[in-house]
Design a protein around this motif. Structure first.
Motif, PDB file in Angstrom:
ATOM      1  N   ASN A   1     124.941  -7.661 -14.365  1.00  0.00           N
ATOM      2  CA  ASN A   1     124.201  -6.758 -14.316  1.00  0.00           C
ATOM      3  C   ASN A   1     123.061  -6.108 -15.742  1.00  0.00           C
ATOM      4  O   ASN A   1     123.957  -5.877 -16.064  1.00  0.00           O
ATOM      5  CB  ASN A   1     124.897  -5.449 -13.197  1.00  0.00           C
ATOM      6  CG  ASN A   1     123.928  -4.581 -13.127  1.00  0.00           C
ATOM      7  OD1 ASN A   1     122.292  -4.344 -13.198  1.00  0.00           O
ATOM      8  ND2 ASN A   1     123.744  -3.768 -11.218  1.00  0.00           N
TER       9      ASN A   1
ATOM     10  N   GLU B   1     120.901  -4.451 -15.709  1.00  0.00           N
ATOM     11  CA  GLU B   1     121.075  -2.217 -15.982  1.00  0.00           C
ATOM     12  C   GLU B   1     122.148  -1.483 -16.459  1.00  0.00           C
ATOM     13  O   GLU B   1     122.370  -0.819 -17.233  1.00  0.00           O
ATOM     14  CB  GLU B   1     120.482  -1.809 -14.723  1.00  0.00           C
ATOM     15  CG  GLU B   1     120.107  -1.195 -13.845  1.00  0.00           C
ATOM     16  CD  GLU B   1     119.787  -0.231 -12.839  1.00  0.00           C
ATOM     17  OE1 GLU B   1     120.345   0.290 -12.323  1.00  0.00           O
ATOM     18  OE2 GLU B   1     118.838  -0.955 -11.767  1.00  0.00           O
TER      19      GLU B   1
ATOM     20  N   ALA C   1     122.547  -1.779 -20.063  1.00  0.00           N
ATOM     21  CA  ALA C   1     121.067  -1.823 -20.585  1.00  0.00           C
ATOM     22  C   ALA C   1     121.743   0.274 -20.721  1.00  0.00           C
ATOM     23  O   ALA C   1     121.580   0.642 -21.549  1.00  0.00           O
ATOM     24  CB  ALA C   1     119.917  -1.431 -20.266  1.00  0.00           C
ATOM     25  N   LYS C   2     122.274   0.378 -19.813  1.00  0.00           N
ATOM     26  CA  LYS C   2     123.276   2.050 -19.983  1.00  0.00           C
ATOM     27  C   LYS C   2     124.332   1.852 -21.203  1.00  0.00           C
ATOM     28  O   LYS C   2     124.861   2.745 -21.727  1.00  0.00           O
ATOM     29  CB  LYS C   2     124.094   1.865 -18.158  1.00  0.00           C
ATOM     30  CG  LYS C   2     123.223   2.834 -17.376  1.00  0.00           C
ATOM     31  CD  LYS C   2     124.168   3.433 -16.544  1.00  0.00           C
ATOM     32  CE  LYS C   2     123.323   3.670 -15.318  1.00  0.00           C
ATOM     33  NZ  LYS C   2     124.010   2.599 -14.013  1.00  0.00           N
TER      34      LYS C   2
ATOM     35  N   GLY D   1     125.934  -2.157  -9.403  1.00  0.00           N
ATOM     36  CA  GLY D   1     126.435  -1.475 -10.810  1.00  0.00           C
ATOM     37  C   GLY D   1     127.542  -1.257 -11.192  1.00  0.00           C
ATOM     38  O   GLY D   1     127.417   0.108 -12.083  1.00  0.00           O
TER      39      GLY D   1
ATOM     40  N   LYS E   1     118.955  -9.936  -4.976  1.00  0.00           N
ATOM     41  CA  LYS E   1     118.669  -9.865  -5.396  1.00  0.00           C
ATOM     42  C   LYS E   1     117.506 -11.503  -6.442  1.00  0.00           C
ATOM     43  O   LYS E   1     117.920 -11.960  -6.309  1.00  0.00           O
ATOM     44  CB  LYS E   1     119.879  -9.474  -6.366  1.00  0.00           C
ATOM     45  CG  LYS E   1     120.723  -7.962  -5.825  1.00  0.00           C
ATOM     46  CD  LYS E   1     119.514  -7.515  -6.576  1.00  0.00           C
ATOM     47  CE  LYS E   1     120.429  -5.612  -5.081  1.00  0.00           C
ATOM     48  NZ  LYS E   1     119.450  -4.729  -5.662  1.00  0.00           N
TER      49      LYS E   1
ATOM     50  N   LYS F   1     115.419 -10.466 -13.682  1.00  0.00           N
ATOM     51  CA  LYS F   1     115.305  -9.229 -13.090  1.00  0.00           C
ATOM     52  C   LYS F   1     116.735  -8.528 -12.957  1.00  0.00           C
ATOM     53  O   LYS F   1     117.392  -7.195 -13.017  1.00  0.00           O
ATOM     54  CB  LYS F   1     113.675  -8.845 -12.361  1.00  0.00           C
ATOM     55  CG  LYS F   1     113.368  -7.287 -11.469  1.00  0.00           C
ATOM     56  CD  LYS F   1     112.527  -8.002 -11.286  1.00  0.00           C
ATOM     57  CE  LYS F   1     112.302  -6.019  -9.406  1.00  0.00           C
ATOM     58  NZ  LYS F   1     113.042  -6.658  -8.450  1.00  0.00           N
ATOM     59  N   ASP F   2     116.700  -8.651 -11.436  1.00  0.00           N
ATOM     60  CA  ASP F   2     117.962  -7.882 -10.770  1.00  0.00           C
ATOM     61  C   ASP F   2     119.612  -8.775 -11.076  1.00  0.00           C
ATOM     62  O   ASP F   2     120.732  -7.627 -11.349  1.00  0.00           O
ATOM     63  CB  ASP F   2     118.699  -8.010  -9.002  1.00  0.00           C
ATOM     64  CG  ASP F   2     116.796  -7.416  -9.149  1.00  0.00           C
ATOM     65  OD1 ASP F   2     115.899  -6.318  -9.147  1.00  0.00           O
ATOM     66  OD2 ASP F   2     116.666  -8.106  -7.573  1.00  0.00           O
TER      67      ASP F   2
END
Ligand code: GAL
Length: 419
Positions: A151, A153, A156-157, A260, A280, A284-285
């Protein structure tokens, strides 16, 4: 009034005779045993059902839930022993030969000749589909096992990046853990444990080592320092799995990556079927990358429907219709778009396939040329079922205890001798 009465009576007679005539005209039926019950899998098999019904064949679904088919195998044995096998069952790899030896498989050469399978399938695939020189199974797809699903995201987190080596993997996993998320989504089931294990062996030792150890079961390789290092790596991965993983189904682990809760999952590309079913988009996702250290290798898992001897001539005909449908370009495209796998036969357009699928196609061709295309142990491609089962037990024990890597390699070498 009178006429009306007569026509009503006639209509009743016609209706009654239709009921009486029904059994003779009943649509031929296929009963298919499979374990495709997750979201993406059910969608994929639903396409086959639709296709068969469009050909006038009734689909009797014999779905037995349970990842990698352990429960399905038990259900199949019971049915065959009672003399009432299904028309077809999701049986693959060396297990096809084991069923062949029982004398219960149907010869479907007629479908193969009609469909010119010899020109569409590479011999490494068609040989597995034959028992004593005759086709008894039809290949469905090619799954790649050595993937890592991510994932972006979560990355990134956590300020992490997608890993290409195990060193990078552990750096990313540490960051995800520090960000308060689960680094590795996993389900504690023996086949899932073994899926991670074989991928680690491939990443740590490379394709040639994988072949010697997990395909040829070379004793020296099984107890080598490289195998010890593989178990050490596996032990480290364990520390990034959440405490609720015991017994969790693979698709629930994939869902943790999708929503996530978790960052990464080691799993074959049936996981992509879950991302796709959830709407998804790759790149991207979610990300599909080769598992750490395995970019140049490809562990394959080829699903197939194995055909059983059935007595009813209509069912025999429908069995050939099913075999032909599975090899058709329409099926190979639609099914694999939903399943996360790639077509097994040549001549299918890439146009509708996403970036994970086209990467799989390219990587499979490249690894075939490089000699790094290897059968998956965890998914019944590499060794007979008795040995595979014994090895799986060792890996599961390692995952669920404080067994040392040194003890694990000894147990592994012993398991590989199972008869
Ligand atoms: C594999 C099988 C896939 C998928 C997965 C999860 O062994 O080849 O088609 O079903 O198990 O059950």
């Amino acid at each position: 009034m009178k006429l009306n009465k007569i026509s009503a009576a006639l209509a009743a007679i016609v209706a009654a005779s239709a009921v009486i005539a029904a059994p003779a005209q009943a649509a031929p039926q296929v009963e298919v045993l499979h374990y495709w019950t997750s979201g993406g899998e059910a969608k994929a098999v639903g396409e086959l059902k639709k296709m068969m019904e469009a050909k006038g064949v009734t689909w009797k679904d014999f779905a037995v839930a349970g990842g990698a088919g352990e429960n399905a195998a038990t259900a199949l044995k019971a049915r065959v022993i009672s003399g009432n096998p299904p028309t077809a069952a999701m049986i693959k790899g060396p297990a096809i030969q084991e069923w062949g030896q029982e004398g219960v498989l149907a010869n479907i050469d007629a479908a193969a000749v009609d469909g010119k399978w010899a020109t569409l399938l590479p011999p490494v695939v068609s040989n597995v589909m034959k028992y004593q020189g005759h086709y008894v199974a039809v290949p469905v797809n090619v799954h790649r096992v050595n993937w890592l699903w991510i994932n972006p995201e979560v990355l990134a987190k956590a300020g992490a990046k997608a890993p290409t080596t195990f060193d990078e993997f552990f750096v990313a996993a540490d960051k995800i853990k520090k960000a308060g998320l689960i680094a590795v989504a996993h389900g504690g089931q023996p086949w899932q444990d073994t899926t991670v294990f074989e991928t680690v062996v491939l990443g740590v030792g490379g394709a040639q080592f994988y072949k010697k150890a997990l395909v040829q079961l070379d004793q020296a390789s099984l107890t080598s320092p490289t195998m010890i290092k593989s178990f050490e790596t596996l032990a480290k991965i364990k520390t990034y799995i959440d405490k609720d993983s015991a017994g969790r189904d693979w698709n629930l682990a994939t869902a943790m990556v999708i929503n996530g809760k978790a960052g990464m999952q080691f799993m074959g590309d049936w996981a992509k079927g879950e991302f796709t079913a959830a709407g998804k988009v790759p790149g991207k996702d979610f990300l599909c990358v080769a598992a750490p250290g395995t970019e140049k290798s490809f562990t394959f898992n080829i699903d197939s429907l194995t055909m059983f001897k059935v007595k009813n001539p209509d069912e025999q005909k429908a069995q050939l219709t099913l075999a032909a449908a599975v090899m058709s370009p329409e099926f190979q495209e639609t099914f694999n778009l939903n399943k996360g796998s790639i077509p097994v036969r040549s001549g299918i357009s890439r146009a509708k396939f996403d970036s994970c699928a086209t990467k799989s196609m390219d990587d499979m061709a490249a690894s075939n040329t490089a000699g790094t295309l290897e059968p998956s142990l965890a998914h019944g491609m590499a060794v007979d079922s008795a040995k595979a089962g014994a090895i799986q037990d060792v890996v599961a024990k390692f995952m669920n205890s404080s067994m040392t890597p040194q003890a694990a390699v000894q147990a592994l070498a012993k398991a590989a001798k199972t008869k």
